[in-house]
Write a protein that holds these residues in place. Sequence first.
Motif, PDB file in Angstrom:
ATOM      1  N   TRP A  93      63.699 -28.135  53.176  1.00 47.32           N
ATOM      2  CA  TRP A  93      62.773 -27.142  53.414  1.00 47.32           C
ATOM      3  C   TRP A  93      61.342 -27.891  54.068  1.00 47.32           C
ATOM      4  O   TRP A  93      60.974 -28.531  52.794  1.00 47.32           O
ATOM      5  N   HIS A  95      58.320 -26.884  54.527  1.00 48.00           N
ATOM      6  CA  HIS A  95      57.204 -26.493  54.095  1.00 48.00           C
ATOM      7  C   HIS A  95      57.053 -26.749  52.495  1.00 48.00           C
ATOM      8  O   HIS A  95      55.831 -26.335  52.132  1.00 48.00           O
ATOM      9  N   LEU A  96      57.870 -27.301  51.873  1.00 43.87           N
ATOM     10  CA  LEU A  96      57.742 -27.554  50.591  1.00 43.87           C
ATOM     11  C   LEU A  96      57.691 -28.991  50.254  1.00 43.87           C
ATOM     12  O   LEU A  96      58.395 -29.760  51.078  1.00 43.87           O
ATOM     13  N   SER A  97      56.996 -29.397  49.348  1.00 45.80           N
ATOM     14  CA  SER A  97      56.960 -30.754  48.774  1.00 45.80           C
ATOM     15  C   SER A  97      58.335 -31.356  48.442  1.00 45.80           C
ATOM     16  O   SER A  97      59.412 -30.388  48.173  1.00 45.80           O
ATOM     17  N   GLU A 100      59.194 -29.869  45.009  1.00 52.64           N
ATOM     18  CA  GLU A 100      59.432 -28.183  45.209  1.00 52.64           C
ATOM     19  C   GLU A 100      60.881 -28.191  45.698  1.00 52.64           C
ATOM     20  O   GLU A 100      61.554 -27.276  45.268  1.00 52.64           O
ATOM     21  N   ASN A 101      61.110 -29.007  46.673  1.00 50.92           N
ATOM     22  CA  ASN A 101      62.535 -28.816  47.415  1.00 50.92           C
ATOM     23  C   ASN A 101      63.531 -29.033  46.396  1.00 50.92           C
ATOM     24  O   ASN A 101      64.590 -28.162  46.531  1.00 50.92           O
ATOM     25  N   VAL A 104      63.030 -26.144  43.076  1.00 50.99           N
ATOM     26  CA  VAL A 104      63.462 -24.632  43.347  1.00 50.99           C
ATOM     27  C   VAL A 104      64.732 -24.201  43.130  1.00 50.99           C
ATOM     28  O   VAL A 104      65.261 -23.161  42.956  1.00 50.99           O
TER      29      VAL A 104
END
Length: 349
Positions: A93, A95-97, A100-101, A104
């Motif tokens: 993804w 837009h995610l760091s 975070e990828n 999540v």
Amino acid sequence: MSAALAIDGVAVQRGGRLVVEEASLGLAPGECVVLAGESGSGKTSLLRVIGGLDRPARGTIRIGGAVVDDAAATFVRPESRGLGMVFQDFALWPHLSVLENVAVVIRDRAGRDRKALALLDRFGVASCAGRLPATLSGGQQQRVGLARALAAAPRLLMLDEPFSSLDVETRETLRTELRALIVESGLSALCISHDPADIARLADRVAVLEDRRLTACTTPDAMFARPATPYAARLAGLCGGVRVPARGEGSDAAIALGGAQLAIPGGAARLAGAAQALLFWPRGALSLAAEGVPATCIGAHFEAGHWQALLRLDGLAAPVPVQCAAPPPRGAVALRVAADRLHLFPFSG
Ligand SMILES: Nc1ncnc2c1ncn2[C@@H]1O[C@H](COP(=O)(O)OP(=O)(O)OP(=O)(O)O)[C@@H](O)[C@H]1O
């Protein structure tokens, strides 16, 4: 113990036509199967159906013993199948760091970031945790992709040509890391690839999609010893693929190679009446000798620890590489052929 994955009589339709007519395959816990096949043979289509991204036209799919799709009323959604997926194009993804990828995907909220960081660390990309995927190299993104696929603690890992867009060195490193992970964690994996090096390094068994069917799943050494088709012979790492005139002589096959006639013991049945054959051989079945099939050496090169002489033979369009201890002089040479080690397939093109 239930099979990690069992597909039975699966058919797959894309764009209104059957691209896979019959696929049956079982994966034992802790086993890695490489799914190979020519481009367009339906590998990704089959993986999508197993992953729940598409429905099969026929057949049954079981994961860990439970039916997840029976092409009728039963359908378990992709996120509930206990799968980790890794794609050729990484599919992170944007837009995610990096952290975070991975985080999540972890179901248990307690200690999510710590667990994500530990996974990133395992694949050597913990130092990239705060960055966006676009700022990473291809190899780093694929490491994040592997970490994310494992974050949901899957029972089965599915990989669609995970190394194809990486440079040779990164590919080799990630292959080894993935193999170690599978062996150490007991995960099962189904990995699409048509790279013989992936088969050699990763596969416990190889399944081949050809003519819309999944052929019997076999070990890499069995495929090397008895390749079922020319495609399987290439995948197994056999040399050759040269086309020669051939005919049956009793139970043997007689082939014409470089102006000489060679008998292949028991080859007539394999020839199935064809007037031409495709020949493959293991490295070492052809060697330079004082006497043998006449050939012309046009040059030699050094390759991974040994010399390869390039020989021209009468009637063959492409030169034939032959391993030798030292580069031979250019010009007339003789080739010894271990006829009983040749693999022969009927050719009717
Ligand atoms: N969305 C689609 N709509 C219609 N046909 C499709 C679609 N996706 C794939 N196909 C067709 O289905 C067949 C199988 O495609 P698929 O991508 O599964 O093959 P593959 O073996 O994974 O190929 P590659 O090695 O090139 O990735 C091909 O003929 C392809 O053109």
